[in-house]
Design a protein around this motif. Structure first.
Motif, PDB file in Angstrom:
ATOM      1  N   LEU A  17       1.982   1.536  -3.634  1.00 48.45           N
ATOM      2  CA  LEU A  17       0.984   1.678  -4.699  1.00 48.45           C
ATOM      3  C   LEU A  17      -0.204   2.560  -4.348  1.00 48.45           C
ATOM      4  CD1 LEU A  17       0.875  -1.990  -6.052  1.00 48.45           C
ATOM      5  CD2 LEU A  17       2.141  -0.042  -6.947  1.00 48.45           C
ATOM      6  N   ALA A  18      -0.445   2.768  -3.051  1.00 50.90           N
ATOM      7  CA  ALA A  18      -1.660   3.524  -2.693  1.00 50.90           C
ATOM      8  C   ALA A  18      -1.361   4.814  -1.937  1.00 50.90           C
ATOM      9  CB  ALA A  18      -2.602   2.646  -1.877  1.00 50.90           C
ATOM     10  N   VAL A  25     -12.963   6.200  -0.753  1.00 49.84           N
ATOM     11  CA  VAL A  25     -11.667   6.008  -0.092  1.00 49.84           C
ATOM     12  C   VAL A  25     -11.093   7.362   0.317  1.00 49.84           C
ATOM     13  CG1 VAL A  25      -9.278   5.270  -0.469  1.00 49.84           C
ATOM     14  CG2 VAL A  25     -11.169   3.829  -1.236  1.00 49.84           C
ATOM     15  N   GLU A  26     -11.206   8.316  -0.597  1.00 50.81           N
ATOM     16  CA  GLU A  26     -10.606   9.626  -0.330  1.00 50.81           C
ATOM     17  C   GLU A  26     -11.255  10.306   0.869  1.00 50.81           C
ATOM     18  OE1 GLU A  26      -9.852  12.687  -3.494  1.00 50.81           O
ATOM     19  OE2 GLU A  26     -10.993  13.842  -2.029  1.00 50.81           O
ATOM     20  N   LEU A  62      -8.041  -0.469  -2.391  1.00 52.26           N
ATOM     21  CA  LEU A  62      -7.246   0.755  -2.239  1.00 52.26           C
ATOM     22  C   LEU A  62      -6.354   1.094  -3.428  1.00 52.26           C
ATOM     23  CD1 LEU A  62      -6.352   0.465   1.536  1.00 52.26           C
ATOM     24  CD2 LEU A  62      -8.026   1.957   0.480  1.00 52.26           C
ATOM     25  N   VAL A  63      -5.752   0.071  -4.034  1.00 51.93           N
ATOM     26  CA  VAL A  63      -4.803   0.388  -5.115  1.00 51.93           C
ATOM     27  C   VAL A  63      -5.504   1.033  -6.324  1.00 51.93           C
ATOM     28  CG1 VAL A  63      -3.074  -0.550  -6.697  1.00 51.93           C
ATOM     29  CG2 VAL A  63      -3.104  -1.276  -4.312  1.00 51.93           C
ATOM     30  N   ALA A  78     -10.674  13.450  -7.448  1.00 52.51           N
ATOM     31  CA  ALA A  78     -10.784  11.995  -7.406  1.00 52.51           C
ATOM     32  C   ALA A  78     -11.902  11.580  -8.348  1.00 52.51           C
ATOM     33  CB  ALA A  78     -11.087  11.548  -5.988  1.00 52.51           C
ATOM     34  N   ALA A 120      -6.481   4.504  -5.365  1.00 52.72           N
ATOM     35  CA  ALA A 120      -5.332   5.419  -5.269  1.00 52.72           C
ATOM     36  C   ALA A 120      -4.960   5.960  -6.642  1.00 52.72           C
ATOM     37  CB  ALA A 120      -4.138   4.690  -4.658  1.00 52.72           C
ATOM     38  N   ARG A 121      -5.064   5.103  -7.669  1.00 55.05           N
ATOM     39  CA  ARG A 121      -4.739   5.553  -9.032  1.00 55.05           C
ATOM     40  C   ARG A 121      -5.649   6.694  -9.450  1.00 55.05           C
ATOM     41  NH1 ARG A 121      -3.174   0.134 -11.684  1.00 55.05           N
ATOM     42  NH2 ARG A 121      -1.184  -0.113 -10.619  1.00 55.05           N
ATOM     43  N   THR A 175       0.276  12.261  -2.490  1.00 57.57           N
ATOM     44  CA  THR A 175       0.712  13.269  -3.468  1.00 57.57           C
ATOM     45  C   THR A 175      -0.503  13.985  -4.048  1.00 57.57           C
ATOM     46  OG1 THR A 175       2.292  11.560  -4.048  1.00 57.57           O
ATOM     47  CG2 THR A 175       2.405  13.583  -5.321  1.00 57.57           C
ATOM     48  N   GLY A 176      -1.539  13.205  -4.352  1.00 56.54           N
ATOM     49  CA  GLY A 176      -2.756  13.801  -4.908  1.00 56.54           C
ATOM     50  C   GLY A 176      -3.356  14.816  -3.959  1.00 56.54           C
ATOM     51  N   LEU A 177      -3.454  14.435  -2.684  1.00 58.11           N
ATOM     52  CA  LEU A 177      -4.037  15.338  -1.689  1.00 58.11           C
ATOM     53  C   LEU A 177      -3.163  16.574  -1.510  1.00 58.11           C
ATOM     54  CD1 LEU A 177      -5.176  12.823   1.091  1.00 58.11           C
ATOM     55  CD2 LEU A 177      -6.539  13.816  -0.728  1.00 58.11           C
ATOM     56  N   PRO A 179       0.640   7.699  -4.051  1.00 62.73           N
ATOM     57  CA  PRO A 179      -0.207   8.463  -4.988  1.00 62.73           C
ATOM     58  C   PRO A 179      -1.318   9.262  -4.300  1.00 62.73           C
ATOM     59  CG  PRO A 179       0.125   6.234  -5.788  1.00 62.73           C
ATOM     60  CD  PRO A 179       0.739   6.291  -4.437  1.00 62.73           C
ATOM     61  N   ILE A 180      -1.947   8.650  -3.269  1.00 57.32           N
ATOM     62  CA  ILE A 180      -3.048   9.364  -2.593  1.00 57.32           C
ATOM     63  C   ILE A 180      -2.507  10.620  -1.906  1.00 57.32           C
ATOM     64  CG2 ILE A 180      -4.652   9.270  -0.630  1.00 57.32           C
ATOM     65  CD1 ILE A 180      -5.303   6.421  -1.363  1.00 57.32           C
ATOM     66  N   ILE A 231      -7.198   8.758  -7.361  1.00 58.60           N
ATOM     67  CA  ILE A 231      -7.049   9.940  -6.496  1.00 58.60           C
ATOM     68  C   ILE A 231      -5.773  10.693  -6.878  1.00 58.60           C
ATOM     69  CG2 ILE A 231      -6.776  10.729  -4.110  1.00 58.60           C
ATOM     70  CD1 ILE A 231      -8.336   8.198  -3.262  1.00 58.60           C
ATOM     71  N   ALA A 232      -4.772   9.920  -7.348  1.00 55.78           N
ATOM     72  CA  ALA A 232      -3.478  10.524  -7.697  1.00 55.78           C
ATOM     73  C   ALA A 232      -3.665  11.639  -8.714  1.00 55.78           C
ATOM     74  CB  ALA A 232      -2.545   9.460  -8.250  1.00 55.78           C
ATOM     75  N   THR A 233      -2.729  12.602  -8.684  1.00 56.67           N
ATOM     76  CA  THR A 233      -2.799  13.744  -9.603  1.00 56.67           C
ATOM     77  C   THR A 233      -2.657  13.267 -11.051  1.00 56.67           C
ATOM     78  OG1 THR A 233      -1.670  14.955  -7.881  1.00 56.67           O
ATOM     79  CG2 THR A 233      -1.870  16.042 -10.011  1.00 56.67           C
ATOM     80  N   LEU A 288       0.833  -1.213   0.000  1.00 57.15           N
ATOM     81  CA  LEU A 288       0.000   0.000   0.000  1.00 57.15           C
ATOM     82  C   LEU A 288       0.858   1.249   0.000  1.00 57.15           C
ATOM     83  CD1 LEU A 288      -2.951  -0.764   2.433  1.00 57.15           C
ATOM     84  CD2 LEU A 288      -3.004  -0.600  -0.045  1.00 57.15           C
ATOM     85  N   ASP A 293      -0.988  17.827  -3.676  1.00 60.74           N
ATOM     86  CA  ASP A 293      -1.048  18.666  -4.880  1.00 60.74           C
ATOM     87  C   ASP A 293      -2.290  19.555  -4.835  1.00 60.74           C
ATOM     88  OD1 ASP A 293       1.238  17.662  -5.827  1.00 60.74           O
ATOM     89  OD2 ASP A 293       0.357  16.343  -7.335  1.00 60.74           O
ATOM     90  N   ARG A 294      -3.404  18.936  -4.453  1.00 60.51           N
ATOM     91  CA  ARG A 294      -4.653  19.693  -4.402  1.00 60.51           C
ATOM     92  C   ARG A 294      -4.569  20.806  -3.355  1.00 60.51           C
ATOM     93  NH1 ARG A 294      -9.639  16.375  -2.758  1.00 60.51           N
ATOM     94  NH2 ARG A 294      -8.646  14.945  -4.178  1.00 60.51           N
TER      95      ARG A 294
END
Lengths: 181, 313
Positions: free
Chosen positions: A44-45, B75-76, B47-48, B67, B51-52, A51-53, A48-49, B54-56, A41, A55-56
């Motif tokens: 892979l999870a 999940v988010e 989750l995986v 997302a 996550a893809r 970084t996404g959060l 990315p999550i 949610i990722a930028t 996780l 970045d936002r």
């Protein structure tokens, strides 16, 4: 003995089942499975999550800052323009005031000038009239004198020579003038 | 017929239905271990892919930061809530460093709890494929049950939590960790404070493991007991009266089952929350202590000054 084993014995006696059933194997299995899940996780999870959060969040933060800066700039510009507008209004008011003063001054000057010119023209006209009048009178006298001498000569039946005539005329004129005065 | 006798007869042991069982008679692999692996797979499958989404993204538009899809948003919203509302106030600027472990605790325990509510074992029993006759008698070979019901599993999770909390604290501030054991008390209190703090360090994970185990086991025993009443009433008593009366414990079971779904979330949350809370007590304490002391001094000085005030006048 303590109370717990007796309770446990009761439970075991009731159904022969131990709620703590299991061995250390279950614990080891749980630890291994958890660690594997955690590692996968993380890769892979969560990466990315997160970084996404982030970045936002950064985007929202920079956008907010930019908006705030824009608002500040806009206010400053508005103030600047207002000041400029006020200055321009003041300037135009002054200009109008000046122009009005100038116009009044010019008008007054023109009026004075015209007045003077009119007076001058009047004076000149009066002088011209007087001069013409005097000339006319003089001419009239001389004509009258000539005519008078001619008339007198005819009456006397004798011809006067030019010098005599002139002398008589001058004498008459002098006499006339004296009488007139 | 005596209704009471029938009920006790048909109910059997509700505990037996709930507890972990070895497969093929070997404890090396059991109900719990199979459910742990199944939960791990489900956790990753949930989750995986989320996550893809949610990722930028890479399109360069605002859409990149959103997302996409129901699962990703679900999940988010949970991850974001845990991070921003729960752990940010506790761990402050260190939140993002440790949130991965905390998120893993939450999701892994939650999915284990929820999968424990799916009646795999009962469905397998219906088709009689969860047991096998051997030389040693009938042995259990199926899957089902709740991994987080096993004290061994919850203890393992609590030990990981213990290592995570104390390891992080030691790594972050080695001296501070031992200083923390005095709880900021004056030196003459240390003989009492230090042992208490050391005991506390070990009690915390012990409580974590016991809490999760007891909640999962207790709730499931209630469900199993109520279902036992349904069976004993409809099979044991039978007829219109038996089936009609069986409706009452059946409705009770449904209510408790719903409560169990709530408990699954609550227990996953509590385990994660307390891990984060204990961690924050270990790593984010210095500043707070200083602040508190500062306030105390301030008060003492004020009081002194007030006392002196009348004498000076």
């Amino acid at each position: 003995m303590s109370m717990q084993p007796s309770v446990l014995n009761l439970v075991l006696a009731a159904g022969g089942d131990n709620p703590f059933a299991g061995t250390i194997y279950q614990g080891i299995a749980a630890a291994i499975v958890f660690i594997v899940v955690l590692v996968i996780l993380k890769k892979l999870a969560w990466g990315p999550i997160l970084t996404g959060l982030q970045d936002r969040e950064n985007k929202i933060k920079t956008d907010l800052e930019e908006a705030e800066k824009s608002a500040r700039d806009a206010t400053a510009t508005l103030k600047q323009y207002e000041a400029k507008l006020a200055a321009a209004q003041e300037e135009s008011r002054k200009l109008i005031e000046e122009a009005r003063g100038e116009a009044q001054r010019v008008a007054a000057q023109l009026k004075d000038q015209t007045q003077t010119e009119i007076t001058q023209m009047k004076d000149k006209a009066a002088r011209d009239i007087n001069a013409a009048k005097e000339q006319a009178i003089t001419e009239l006298y001389s004509q009258a004198a000539i005519m008078s001498t001619q008339i007198a000569g005819r009456i006397l039946k004798r011809e006067l020579n030019a010098d005599d005539q002139q002398a008589i005329v001058d004498e008459s004129l002098a006499q006339l003038k004296a009488e007139n005065n | 017929m005596n209704l009471f006798a029938l009920t006790t007869l048909a109910a059997g042991s509700p505990v037996g239905h709930v507890i972990d069982k070895p497969i093929y008679g070997q404890w090396g692999i059991s109900n719990a271990t199979v459910m742990l692996i199944l939960s791990a797979i489900v956790t990753l499958l949930v989750l995986v892919p989320a996550a893809r989404k949610i990722a930028t993204g890479k399109s360069g538009t605002l859409e990149d930061l959103r997302a996409k899809g129901t699962l990703a948003n679900l999940v988010e919203v949970i991850c974001l809530y845990l991070r921003d509302e729960i752990f940010k106030p506790l761990l402050r600027e260190d939140t993002d460093k440790y949130i991965g472990v905390l998120w893993t605790f939450f999701w892994f325990i939650l999915i284990n709890n929820l999968l424990g509510l799916v009646p795999f074992a009962d469905v397998l029993a219906m088709f009689k494929i969860n047991s096998m006759a051997t030389d040693h008698g009938e042995v259990f070979v199926g899957i089902g049950g709740t991994a987080t019901q096993s004290i061994w599993v919850t203890s393992a999770l609590a030990i990981i939590s213990f290592i995570f909390m104390n390891g992080t604290a030691l790594k972050k501030d080695f001296v501070g960790f031992f200083k923390h054991l005095t709880a900021g008390a004056p030196v003459f209190m240390w003989p009492i404070m230090v042992p208490v703090e050391i005991i506390g360090t070990f009690v915390k994970p012990f409580a974590l493991s016991l809490r999760l185990f007891a909640n999962m086991t207790g709730g499931h025993i209630i469900v199993s007991t109520l279902l036992g009443f349904v069976v004993s009433l409809s099979i044991g008593l039978g007829g219109i009266a038996g089936h009609g009366l069986a409706l009452l414990p059946l409705l009770g079971t449904i209510a408790i089952y719903m409560l169990e779904v709530l408990v699954a979330f609550i227990q996953a949350f509590i385990f994660t929350y307390l891990t984060g809370l204990f961690l924050s007590q270990l790593i984010v304490h210095d500043h707070d202590h200083e602040h508190d002391h500062g306030d105390d001094h301030g008060h003492v000085m004020n009081v002194d000054m007030d006392h002196q005030a009348p004498t000076t006048h």
